[in-house]
Design an enzyme around this catalytic site. Structure first.
Site, mmCIF file in Angstrom:
data_model
loop_
_atom_site.group_PDB
_atom_site.id
_atom_site.type_symbol
_atom_site.label_atom_id
_atom_site.label_comp_id
_atom_site.label_asym_id
_atom_site.label_seq_id
_atom_site.Cartn_x
_atom_site.Cartn_y
_atom_site.Cartn_z
ATOM 1 C CG HIS A 1 54.794 43.794 -139.212
ATOM 2 N ND1 HIS A 1 55.696 43.928 -138.063
ATOM 3 C CD2 HIS A 1 55.293 43.066 -140.037
ATOM 4 C CE1 HIS A 1 56.761 43.413 -138.551
ATOM 5 N NE2 HIS A 1 56.469 42.909 -139.891
ATOM 6 C CB SER B 1 24.558 46.579 -125.974
ATOM 7 O OG SER B 1 24.603 47.719 -125.073
ATOM 8 C CE LYS C 1 28.570 47.244 -129.788
ATOM 9 N NZ LYS C 1 29.065 47.573 -128.462
ATOM 10 C CD GLU D 1 34.053 40.579 -126.730
ATOM 11 O OE1 GLU D 1 34.588 41.691 -126.261
ATOM 12 O OE2 GLU D 1 32.819 40.506 -126.825
ATOM 13 C CE1 TYR E 1 50.453 14.282 -100.663
ATOM 14 C CE2 TYR E 1 50.478 14.837 -98.372
ATOM 15 C CZ TYR E 1 49.830 14.830 -99.543
ATOM 16 O OH TYR E 1 48.628 15.552 -99.407
HETATM 17 N N1 ARG Z 1 43.745 14.828 -99.744
HETATM 18 C C1 ARG Z 1 45.191 14.763 -99.870
HETATM 19 C C2 ARG Z 1 45.869 15.350 -101.284
HETATM 20 O O1 ARG Z 1 45.066 15.432 -102.253
HETATM 21 C C3 ARG Z 1 45.418 13.195 -99.993
HETATM 22 C C4 ARG Z 1 46.691 12.614 -99.373
HETATM 23 C C5 ARG Z 1 46.935 13.068 -97.999
HETATM 24 N N2 ARG Z 1 47.874 12.339 -97.258
HETATM 25 C C6 ARG Z 1 48.418 12.619 -96.123
HETATM 26 N N3 ARG Z 1 49.181 12.088 -95.652
HETATM 27 N N4 ARG Z 1 47.829 13.711 -95.690
HETATM 28 O O2 ARG Z 1 46.923 15.303 -101.314
#
Ligand code: ARG
Length: 456
Positions: free
Chosen positions: A153, A274, A280, A287, A314
């Site tokens: 504490h 400072s 200082k 920090e 993706y």
């Molecule tokens: N620059 C893209 C990334 O970082 C690479 C992959 C892109 N793939 C695509 N189908 N556009 O994710």
């Protein structure tokens, strides 16, 4: 770039908005390593000829050297590192270069590049943390027998060894090293050959690619392979934890360096002044380390938020994984290494520590434990010592300043030998439980740590 499908060229604003080359160029070495392994596999599988493979490898080596010399021109209109290198290769070696992308997509390619990059960074982080632990242990050895107040504490609680306090951080950074090692198991999985998302019908050999690049495993599901960034999140979480640990240590250093505590002196070379107050000497390094914890935590939040709700597989959103990752790496690595340096430039003020372990009734628990040894139930002992402390506060006396008669007003179970447990040193050395702060246990802990770190 997209060949036949498009009738108009990409708008300049779109090119600027979608390009990632200004930050993903740092992946070039890994992109090239991945492409060389891929080309060798294509050649072994008779998807390209040996001659073509040799031309590809040689061309990629040249490109790598150009990038390293600063002679390579990165083009934003080629979007990212993958296209920049592939186009440069085709310009250099002709049609063989156009065969490199056989059975590969940028989706599995970028996943491979990040994994290779993070594998190298994880190893670098592991050795940076080890160096930090070495600094902690060296400092702990230097003050192995120095006693300081331990706090709960933020109130003085019980005396401890400085070495014990420092070894608490040795433990934290040890767990961080374990987390990195554990994360590496999941980073170290080879995604190439997943192609865009569904795998490929061409007769590739994923194991051969993995073998060349030193991956113990190939990924099991092509969709997961191109969609997964769990390993990035894990790394960012580990890195946030490292920075958090550094921040806690920094907070203590800032406090200890204050006039009010005066527990430590930081070397002039590791402080700043400072611009207005001539007197200082400010602890800016701790920090700033403490302050940088915000962005590191923020980067973890960015990735968690980025991934939430992304459908398989993706999505271009995934390109947003890199900047937070790079920023965390560029923030945490120098924080760890400057903390190691700072610790080597830090002195404890032993006189001041000795003074500060005297006051504050910090051996009250020791007196209670003494009574327990005389068979007084702990709850009763707690109350007896509480009354003794109240008396001391009234009389302006610390426990060790009271006479035996003073003490015996509160319990007849107190004898002459009580004074052994009322000193800070006596208190510290009595704490021989596993993990306690006695000289003996701390010496053993230091020895174990030195062995773990190969310190002489
Ligand atoms: N620059 C893209 C990334 O970082 C690479 C992959 C892109 N793939 C695509 N189908 N556009 O994710």
């Amino acid at each position: 770039m997209w060949g036949g499908r498009f009738q108009e060229s990409t708008a300049a604003s779109v090119e600027a908005f979608t390009a990632s080359i200004h930050y993903d160029s740092r992946l070039y070495r890994h992109d090239i390593a991945g492409s060389k392994a891929h080309a060798r596999m294509l050649s072994r599988q008779k998807l390209i000829t040996g001659v073509e493979c040799d031309a590809i490898v040689k061309g990629l080596d040249e490109i790598e050297a150009e990038i390293e010399r600063g002679d390579f021109v990165f083009k934003p209109e080629l979007e990212d590192i993958h296209m920049n290198i592939e186009k440069a290769l085709a310009d250099k070696i002709g049609v063989a270069g156009e065969r490199l992308h056989t059975a590969r997509s940028r989706n599995d390619q970028v996943a491979l590049d990040i994994r290779l990059y993070m594998r190298a960074e994880t190893k670098r982080f592991q050795s940076l943390l080890q160096e930090l632990q070495r600094s902690l242990v060296r400092l702990a050895r230097k003050y192995q027998h120095t006693v300081m107040p331990g706090y709960t504490h933020m109130q003085r609680a019980q005396p401890v060894l400085v070495a014990h306090h420092l070894l608490a951080y040795y433990e934290m950074f040890g767990r961080d090293r374990q987390r990195l090692a554990d994360g590496l198991v999941r980073i170290n999985v080879m995604p190439l050959g997943s192609a865009a998302l569904a795998g490929t019908g061409l007769p590739i050999d994923r194991h051969y690619v993995a073998e060349q690049l030193g991956f113990p495993k190939v990924s099991a599901n092509s969709m997961d392979s191109v969609a997964d960034r769990d390993f990035v999140i894990e790394f960012l979480a580990t890195a946030a934890m490292i920075q958090l640990h550094l921040s806690r240590l920094s907070e203590e250093l800032v406090l200890w360096a204050s006039e009010e505590f005066s527990f430590i002196r930081l070397a002039d070379s590791f402080c700043t002044g400072s611009s207005i107050m001539p007197q200082k000497k400010n602890p800016d390094i701790p920090e700033l380390i403490r302050g940088k914890t915000g962005r590191v935590t923020g980067n973890l939040m960015a990735l968690l938020t980025l991934m939430k709700g992304l459908p398989m597989t993706y999505n271009r959103d995934l390109q947003e994984d890199k900047e937070p990752l790079f920023d965390t790496i560029d923030t945490v690595a120098p924080s760890v290494s400057i903390m190691s340096e700072l610790l080597a430039h830090l002195e404890f003020n032993q006189e001041r520590l000795a003074q500060s372990t005297i006051g504050g009734y910090m051996t009250a628990t020791d007196l209670a434990d003494y009574l327990v040894r005389q068979n007084v139930p702990f709850r009763q002992a707690h109350a007896i010592v509480g009354r003794t402390v109240a008396y001391g506060l009234e009389q302006g006396k610390e426990l060790h300043e009271m006479s035996l008669d003073d003490l015996r007003q509160f319990s007849e179970h107190i004898f002459d030998d009580v004074f052994e447990v009322l000193s800070a040193a006596g208190s510290v050395n009595s704490r021989v439980s596993i993990g306690g702060t006695s000289g003996e246990t701390v010496a053993a802990a230091l020895e174990l740590a030195a062995k773990d770190l190969d310190l002489q």
